[in-house]
Write a protein that holds these residues in place. Structure first.
Motif, PDB file in Angstrom:
ATOM      1  N   PHE A 288       0.836  -1.193   0.000  1.00 30.95           N
ATOM      2  CA  PHE A 288       0.000   0.000   0.000  1.00 30.95           C
ATOM      3  C   PHE A 288       0.874   1.248   0.000  1.00 30.95           C
ATOM      4  O   PHE A 288       1.832   1.346   0.774  1.00 30.95           O
ATOM      5  CB  PHE A 288      -0.938   0.006   1.210  1.00 30.95           C
ATOM      6  CG  PHE A 288      -1.978  -1.078   1.156  1.00 30.95           C
ATOM      7  CD1 PHE A 288      -3.225  -0.833   0.608  1.00 30.95           C
ATOM      8  CD2 PHE A 288      -1.704  -2.353   1.633  1.00 30.95           C
ATOM      9  CE1 PHE A 288      -4.182  -1.834   0.539  1.00 30.95           C
ATOM     10  CE2 PHE A 288      -2.645  -3.359   1.571  1.00 30.95           C
ATOM     11  CZ  PHE A 288      -3.890  -3.093   1.016  1.00 30.95           C
ATOM     12  N   PRO A 289       0.565   2.234  -0.851  1.00 33.70           N
ATOM     13  CA  PRO A 289       1.422   3.410  -0.985  1.00 33.70           C
ATOM     14  C   PRO A 289       1.433   4.263   0.281  1.00 33.70           C
ATOM     15  O   PRO A 289       0.392   4.449   0.925  1.00 33.70           O
ATOM     16  CB  PRO A 289       0.783   4.184  -2.148  1.00 33.70           C
ATOM     17  CG  PRO A 289      -0.091   3.202  -2.852  1.00 33.70           C
ATOM     18  CD  PRO A 289      -0.553   2.242  -1.812  1.00 33.70           C
ATOM     19  N   PRO A 290       2.584   4.828   0.643  1.00 40.85           N
ATOM     20  CA  PRO A 290       2.669   5.679   1.846  1.00 40.85           C
ATOM     21  C   PRO A 290       1.824   6.938   1.755  1.00 40.85           C
ATOM     22  O   PRO A 290       1.480   7.521   2.783  1.00 40.85           O
ATOM     23  CB  PRO A 290       4.162   5.997   1.946  1.00 40.85           C
ATOM     24  CG  PRO A 290       4.742   5.710   0.594  1.00 40.85           C
ATOM     25  CD  PRO A 290       3.897   4.619   0.011  1.00 40.85           C
ATOM     26  N   GLU A 291       1.480   7.372   0.544  1.00 42.93           N
ATOM     27  CA  GLU A 291       0.608   8.546   0.411  1.00 42.93           C
ATOM     28  C   GLU A 291      -0.718   8.336   1.127  1.00 42.93           C
ATOM     29  O   GLU A 291      -1.348   9.297   1.583  1.00 42.93           O
ATOM     30  CB  GLU A 291       0.351   8.827  -1.071  1.00 42.93           C
ATOM     31  CG  GLU A 291      -0.633   9.956  -1.322  1.00 42.93           C
ATOM     32  CD  GLU A 291      -0.878  10.226  -2.796  1.00 42.93           C
ATOM     33  OE1 GLU A 291      -1.800  10.999  -3.106  1.00 42.93           O
ATOM     34  OE2 GLU A 291      -0.132   9.672  -3.650  1.00 42.93           O
ATOM     35  N   TYR A 292      -1.135   7.071   1.258  1.00 40.51           N
ATOM     36  CA  TYR A 292      -2.439   6.767   1.845  1.00 40.51           C
ATOM     37  C   TYR A 292      -2.345   6.193   3.249  1.00 40.51           C
ATOM     38  O   TYR A 292      -3.270   6.388   4.046  1.00 40.51           O
ATOM     39  CB  TYR A 292      -3.193   5.794   0.930  1.00 40.51           C
ATOM     40  CG  TYR A 292      -3.468   6.377  -0.423  1.00 40.51           C
ATOM     41  CD1 TYR A 292      -4.562   7.198  -0.636  1.00 40.51           C
ATOM     42  CD2 TYR A 292      -2.608   6.141  -1.505  1.00 40.51           C
ATOM     43  CE1 TYR A 292      -4.812   7.761  -1.875  1.00 40.51           C
ATOM     44  CE2 TYR A 292      -2.849   6.693  -2.751  1.00 40.51           C
ATOM     45  CZ  TYR A 292      -3.951   7.511  -2.932  1.00 40.51           C
ATOM     46  OH  TYR A 292      -4.188   8.077  -4.162  1.00 40.51           O
ATOM     47  N   VAL A 293      -1.263   5.486   3.561  1.00 40.40           N
ATOM     48  CA  VAL A 293      -1.173   4.822   4.871  1.00 40.40           C
ATOM     49  C   VAL A 293       0.146   5.120   5.584  1.00 40.40           C
ATOM     50  O   VAL A 293       0.418   4.533   6.637  1.00 40.40           O
ATOM     51  CB  VAL A 293      -1.348   3.286   4.738  1.00 40.40           C
ATOM     52  CG1 VAL A 293      -2.702   2.945   4.138  1.00 40.40           C
ATOM     53  CG2 VAL A 293      -0.220   2.677   3.902  1.00 40.40           C
ATOM     54  N   GLY A 294       0.968   6.010   5.048  1.00 38.79           N
ATOM     55  CA  GLY A 294       2.302   6.237   5.589  1.00 38.79           C
ATOM     56  C   GLY A 294       2.312   6.996   6.908  1.00 38.79           C
ATOM     57  O   GLY A 294       1.293   7.517   7.367  1.00 38.79           O
TER      58      GLY A 294
END
Length: 494
Positions: free
Chosen positions: A158-164
Motif C-alpha cells: 500500500f502506498p505511503p501517500e495513503y497509509v504512511g
C-alpha cells in the motif's frame, strides 16, 4: 503467548468496575465482558500458529458453517454492516467499535476461547496484507482467513501517500474530533435513528487510510459486504486503535449530546444471540468494553522496582493528559466565523487538473482581509478549512484524489511533498451504491498547514484561494471511467 490481564491492569479495574455498576441502572449501557481486560496485539508480532490466529481461523470457520438464520452466522454478521454501518459522519468510529466487540464475543462463543482478542493490522508499519490471510490451506486445513475476491496479491504494498507515517502523524495531530473522525450529519437536530447514515464530511482517518485500503483491495473489501473478508476486522481494529491512541493523548472526543446520547439499538448481538444496545458515549473508553491495545499505556498504581521505570516491550508510550497541553477546540464546522462557497459543475477527469477558485469580496487582498476579520472575532488565531461537498462519485472508484492549493504548475507529476499539497482522499464502494445509501459524500481538509508552508516559502496567499483536484488511478487496467464531480467547495474560518 499469554493472553491474560496483568496484575497491575486488574488493580486499575478496581476504579472502573464500580463506576460501571453504579451506571447499570441506565436504560442503555455497554455490556460488561467477563474475564478482565484483553489486549489486542499487532498481527505482525504473532505466530501464524499462535493462539490468536488459531482461534480466529477456528472462529471464522465455525461462523461460516452456522445456519443462515443463526445470529452468529458469518454472512449475517456482514449483513449487519450492509444494513446499518455509518460512513462519512461522526458515528463511523463508535459504531465500528461496538461492531468489533460484538464479533469478538461471537468468536468466544463459537470457540469457547474466553481469552480471545482480535489482532490489528498496522498498515503503516506493515503495508502488505498479513501473511495469515494468504494461502489456500494452513496446517492441512482450508484457510478460513483467505478471501479469493481480493484483487491484489500477497506482494502488493500500500502506498505511503495513503497509509504512511506522515498521514498518521497528521491525523494524530488533529485536535478537533469532527475533523479527526468525520463530522456530524449535515443539519442534525436530534438523535433519531435516521441520522445514523446521513452524510457529514469525512475526516482524514476515514477518507484516507480507511477508504483507500478498502479500495486497493477491492473484491468483498470494496463493497458493503466487506466484513466477509476476515482481514476487514483487523483493518478496522487498526482504525479503532488510532482513535484509542488519539484519545489517550488527552484529546476530547466530543461533549455534544447529539453524539453522546445517540443509541445504537437492534444492530449488535451478544453471545446468546440476543440484541444489545449502547450509547455512543459508552464507546469512548475501551476498557469498559473489555479490551485495550498494546500501544496504549494504561495508567497504573506505582510499583516499587525497576519494572516501574521501564516501558513495556513493543509498546510505544502515549503521553497522558497531564503531560501535554489541553486540546485546542475550534469553532464547530456547522457554525464557522466566516464561510465562503463556490459551486462547481466541471467534472474532474483522470490525470487532469480541476480548479475551483474562491473569491472573498472586491478588495485586492480579499482572503487576507477576511482572515484578519475572523481573527478579530475569535480573539486568537483561526483555522481555515476546505469542505468539498455534494460530490458525484465515479462509477468505478479505483481513483485517489490529490488536493492542492493555488499551485500554478499543477500536473500529475507534482509530488505530495510540494508546499501546495493539502491532502488526498479516496472513495469507498461503488458510486451508485454509495449515493443510494448515504447521499453524496463530503470531505474536509485543514488548509492552515498549507497556508503556513506557502507563507514560509514566500508564496503568501492574499487574494483568492484556488482549490485544485488531481485524480490519479489507484491501479492499472480495467474500467477507467474514473470521472467524478466536486459539487461545491466551501471555505470555513474556524
Amino acid at each position: 503467548m499469554d493472553f491474560n490481564t496483568t496484575r497491575r491492569e486488574v488493580l486499575r479495574l478496581g476504579a472502573v468496575l464500580p463506576a460501571m455498576a453504579l451506571a447499570s441502572a441506565a436504560p442503555v449501557r455497554a455490556q460488561t465482558i467477563p474475564g478482565g481486560i484483553r489486549t489486542r496485539r499487532n498481527v505482525a508480532n504473532l505466530d501464524l500458529d499462535g493462539p490468536e490466529l488459531t482461534t480466529y481461523r477456528e472462529g471464522v470457520r465455525k461462523m461460516m458453517a452456522r445456519p443462515a438464520g443463526d445470529p452468529h452466522n458469518w454472512v449475517r454478521f456482514a449483513q449487519t454492516h450492509r444494513d446499518f454501518c455509518p460512513h462519512g459522519n461522526w458515528y463511523f468510529l463508535p459504531w465500528h467499535r461496538a461492531y468489533l466487540v460484538s464479533l469478538e464475543e461471537a468468536i468466544r462463543q463459537v470457540t469457547g476461547k474466553e481469552e480471545f482478542a482480535l489482532p490489528y493490522w498496522n498498515w503503516t508499519d506493515n503495508p502488505q496484507v498479513p501473511a495469515a490471510f494468504w494461502g489456500a490451506t494452513f496446517d492441512g486445513q482450508p484457510n478460513s482467513l483467505l478471501d479469493t475476491t481480493r484483487k491484489i496479491d500477497a506482494t502488493y504494498t500500500f502506498p505511503p501517500e495513503y497509509v504512511g507515517q506522515n498521514v498518521i502523524d497528521r491525523i494524530m495531530d488533529e485536535t478537533d474530533f469532527e475533523l479527526f473522525a468525520s463530522s456530524r450529519p449535515i443539519g442534525q437536530t436530534d438523535t433519531n435513528d435516521l441520522w445514523l447514515r446521513r452524510r457529514g464530511a469525512s475526516g482524514d482517518l476515514e477518507q484516507l487510510p480507511h477508504n483507500s485500503v478498502h479500495r486497493f483491495m477491492r473484491g468483498n473489501m470494496g463493497s458493503f459486504m466487506s466484513p466477509l473478508d476476515p482481514v476487514f476486522w483487523l483493518h478496522h481494529c487498526n482504525c479503532d486503535r488510532i482513535w484509542a491512541e488519539w484519545h489517550a493523548q488527552g484529546r476530547v472526543t466530543t461533549s455534544d449530546s447529539l453524539w453522546r446520547d445517540f443509541i445504537f439499538s437492534g444492530q449488535f448481538v451478544k453471545r446468546d444471540g440476543s440484541d444489545f444496545a449502547l450509547r455512543a458515549s459508552d464507546t469512548i473508553e475501551t476498557t469498559p468494553l473489555g479490551y485495550r491495545y498494546d500501544t496504549v499505556v494504561l495508567p497504573v498504581p506505582p510499583v516499587a522496582g525497576m519494572e516501574n521505570l521501564l516501558a513495556p516491550q513493543n509498546v510505544r508510550p502515549v503521553p497522558r493528559p497531564s503531560l501535554i497541553a489541553p486540546s485546542i477546540r475550534t469553532q464547530p464546522l456547522q457554525s464557522p466565523l466566516e464561510l465562503f462557497g463556490q459551486s462547481n459543475s466541471q467534472p474532474a477527469l483522470l490525470r487532469k487538473e480541476t480548479a475551483v477558485p474562491l473569491t472573498f469580496g472586491d478588495a485586492p487582498d480579499g482572503f487576507l482581509a477576511v482572515l484578519k476579520q475572523a481573527r478579530e472575532k475569535k480573539g486568537q488565531p483561526v483555522r481555515v478549512i476546505a469542505r468539498i461537498s455534494d460530490v458525484t462519485p465515479p462509477s468505478n472508484e479505483d481513483v485517489g484524489v490529490r488536493v492542492f492549493l493555488n499551485c500554478d504548475y499543477l500536473s500529475p507529476e507534482v509530488p505530495i511533498n510540494d508546499p501546495h499539497y493539502v491532502g488526498s482522499f479516496a472513495f469507498f464502494m461503488t458510486g451508485k451504491e454509495m449515493v443510494e445509501k448515504f447521499g453524496r459524500p463530503s470531505f474536509a481538509f485543514d488548509l492552515t498547514p498549507t497556508l503556513r508552508r506557502l507563507n514560509a516559502a514566500k508564496r503568501t496567499v492574499s487574494d483568492q484561494l484556488v482549490v485544485q483536484f488531481m485524480p490519479l488511478e489507484l491501479s492499472k487496467g480495467g474500467d477507467q471511467d474514473l470521472t467524478f464531480t466536486p459539487g461545491k467547495v466551501d471555505i470555513l474560518f474556524l
